[in-house]
Enzyme design. Structure first.
Site, PDB file in Angstrom:
ATOM      1  N   LYS A  76      68.744  42.465  63.230  1.00  0.00           N
ATOM      2  CA  LYS A  76      69.506  41.655  64.185  1.00  0.00           C
ATOM      3  C   LYS A  76      68.685  41.570  65.468  1.00  0.00           C
ATOM      4  CE  LYS A  76      74.144  41.696  66.322  1.00  0.00           C
ATOM      5  NZ  LYS A  76      75.394  42.470  66.426  1.00  0.00           N
ATOM      6  N   SER A 151      79.464  39.641  65.495  1.00  0.00           N
ATOM      7  CA  SER A 151      78.328  38.977  66.072  1.00  0.00           C
ATOM      8  C   SER A 151      77.073  39.016  65.191  1.00  0.00           C
ATOM      9  CB  SER A 151      78.002  39.624  67.421  1.00  0.00           C
ATOM     10  OG  SER A 151      77.633  40.974  67.245  1.00  0.00           O
ATOM     11  N   SER A 175      81.409  43.960  64.536  1.00  0.00           N
ATOM     12  CA  SER A 175      80.340  42.984  64.282  1.00  0.00           C
ATOM     13  C   SER A 175      79.468  43.214  63.049  1.00  0.00           C
ATOM     14  CB  SER A 175      79.440  42.880  65.492  1.00  0.00           C
ATOM     15  OG  SER A 175      80.061  42.078  66.455  1.00  0.00           O
TER      16      SER A 175
HETATM   17  N1  GLN Z   1      84.053  40.482  68.099  1.00  0.00           N
HETATM   18  C1  GLN Z   1      83.967  41.619  68.953  1.00  0.00           C
HETATM   19  C2  GLN Z   1      83.661  41.169  70.364  1.00  0.00           C
HETATM   20  O1  GLN Z   1      83.572  40.016  70.586  1.00  0.00           O
HETATM   21  C3  GLN Z   1      82.983  42.599  68.429  1.00  0.00           C
HETATM   22  C4  GLN Z   1      81.620  42.467  68.931  1.00  0.00           C
HETATM   23  C5  GLN Z   1      80.691  43.503  68.349  1.00  0.00           C
HETATM   24  O2  GLN Z   1      81.065  44.315  67.521  1.00  0.00           O
HETATM   25  N2  GLN Z   1      79.464  43.466  68.819  1.00  0.00           N
HETATM   26  O3  GLN Z   1      83.525  41.944  71.240  1.00  0.00           O
END
Ligand code: GLN
Length: 483
Positions: A76, A151, A175
């Site tokens: 990532k 994400s 994420s």
């Molecule tokens: N969807 C969650 C957020 O927007 C999780 C993000 C993540 O795990 N990096 O914060």
């Protein structure tokens, strides 16, 4: 070749049925052909990949191969990679070339994996759809009109389309697990402290944890083992031996007590998702596990608590992007304040700015007690709920996501996007490990089943997930056009 497991490929490499260079070339060709439809990659590292593949062939020739030597992966774009651009999905880091590798990157490199490139993600990992990336949205290979989740959406789409054997992700509020669910693959977020955070762009430091996305739990076991372990460069990494996850994949699940929380299976839950996940529990029951009704009474507080703590921590972590030290700098600043102001307003996207403002607000002197401190106190109650549940059961099972992949442009309202995290954020608040595995389809789009263990119970999660995957074939299905 892209349908074989990591263990099968390692065997082929060892027996010289294929070379690491050939394997790498095969996956690079696939990325070039298929990624035009998905946009899963921000950077391709073709030259370095082929060079590393030669080195892998030498390691294999010298009998120095590990279980992962020659296996193509990607990181990532939140993991610092020496001499390879690392953007965090943001314009503000569009020119950032790290002088060092994250510990996870180094560990996989030492194991001999081949880094094919850096995958797309929501800007600073904020999002559940991958739409906030400065480098454009990622499409879900199951239906390119839908999101892959976020994400770590680029990692998930790349794995689902079999453009590599595994990818890293980070999970601050879901994420890894949520994009794994929406993309029909396996994703594991380990216990907080299991994997070093050193060299990973920080979002919420008390929540962030790196993990793995792969087609199967078997593949995940090999990669997770390689990246886990104590690191003196991360003060929150835990000094505990790393179990041999792979060796326990075939342990029996007889007698395993599985808890189904009543708060997660309410009548509001999508009936097809509820049924698919429940049928998943029944598969494990047939293998000898027992099912139990449990309660996590305060789980509905997860979203409000998370969306106070996470912005608070990220507003503090993102203070370092000031146009002075690294990354984007605005043109011709008048003075220092102008430099800060314009660099940050031009460099950050809307979601990031929104969270910095909320975070700064909840940390400010007059509101700290009312918001940030209160959220931290409530966070403890979520932890207590899980600990109480683990007195009665060994693992907990519920859906990963309340919906299957949604269409691009849907959930434009921030609250509805945040609610997509309802089944994932509580694990981060409690520091617990969780794995998402495919358990079925709704309208041709994958459904994810989540298994949750107590701290450092990754062995059990991978074991149960593997037994489930031996009894089912959801994880073997590949989206049309990507076979
Ligand atoms: N969807 C969650 C957020 O927007 C999780 C993000 C993540 O795990 N990096 O914060």
């Amino acid at each position: 070749m892209h349908k074989k497991t990591i263990a099968e490929l390692a065997n082929d490499l060892k027996n010289k049925k294929i070379s690491a260079v050939e394997l790498t070339q095969h996956f690079i060709d696939r990325i070039k052909k298929l990624d035009t439809k998905l946009n899963a990659f921000i950077t391709l590292a073709e030259e370095k990949a082929l060079k590393d593949a030669k080195r892998a062939d030498e390691m294999i020739g010298n009998g120095k191969a590990t279980a992962l030597t020659g296996i193509p992966i990607a990181h990532k774009d939140l993991f610092c990679t020496q001499n390879i651009k690392t953007t965090a999905g943001s314009k503000i880091l569009s020119n950032f070339i790290p002088p060092y590798d994250a510990t996870v990157v180094k560990k996989l490199d030492q194991a001999g994996t081949i880094l094919l490139g850096k995958t797309n993600c929501d800007e600073f990992a904020m999002g559940s759809s991958n739409k906030t990336s400065f480098y454009g949205r990622v499409n879900n290979p199951w239906d390119v009109n839908t999101v892959p989740g976020g994400s770590s959406g680029g990692s998930a789409a790349a794995v689902a389309a079999r453009m590599l054997k595994g990818a890293t992700g980070t999970d601050t509020g879901g994420s890894i697990r949520q994009p794994a669910a929406l993309s029909g693959i396996t994703g594991i977020k380990p216990t907080y402290g299991r994997v070093s955070r050193y060299g990973i762009v920080a979002l919420g430091s008390s929540l962030d944890q790196a993990g793995i996305l792969t087609p199967t739990a078997e593949d995940a076991a090999l990669l997770l083992e390689a990246i886990s372990g104590f690191d003196e460069k991360d003060s929150t990494s835990v000094d505990q031996p790393v179990p041999h996850y792979y060796a326990h994949l075939n342990d029996s699940v007889k007698g395993l007590r599985i808890g189904l929380p009543k708060e997660c299976f309410t009548k509001d839950l999508d009936a097809e998702i509820a049924n698919s996940v429940y049928q998943g529990a029944k598969v494990l029951e047939k293998l000898g596990a027992t099912l139990h009704d449990i309660s996590l009474p305060r789980s509905q507080l997860g979203i409000p608590i998370y969306y106070v703590i996470m912005p608070a921590e990220c507003s503090s972590n993102l203070a370092r992007y000031d146009g002075v030290r690294f990354g984007y700098r605005c043109e011709n600043p008048k003075d220092l304040n102008d430099l800060y102001e314009r660099t940050r307003s031009e460099g950050f996207g809307d979601e990031v700015k929104h969270r910095i403002m909320i975070g700064t607000y909840v940390l400010s002197a007059s509101y700290y007690d009312a918001y940030y401190k209160k959220a931290q106190q409530l966070r403890r109650l979520i932890y207590d709920d899980y600990q109480n549940a683990f007195k009665e059961v060994d693992i907990i099972l519920y859906p990963t996501s309340p919906s299957v992949a949604f269409k691009h442009g849907e959930k434009e309202n921030r609250i509805s996007m945040y609610l997509a995290d309802i089944f994932t954020v509580t694990l981060n608040l409690a520091g617990l490990p969780g794995i998402s595995i495919p358990s079925g389809f709704k309208n041709g789009l994958p459904i994810g089943l989540q298994l949750i263990g107590n701290h450092f119970e990754e062995t059990k999660l991978l074991n149960v997930a593997h037994q489930y995957q031996k009894a089912t074939d959801w994880h073997t299905q590949i989206p049309k056009g990507f076979e």
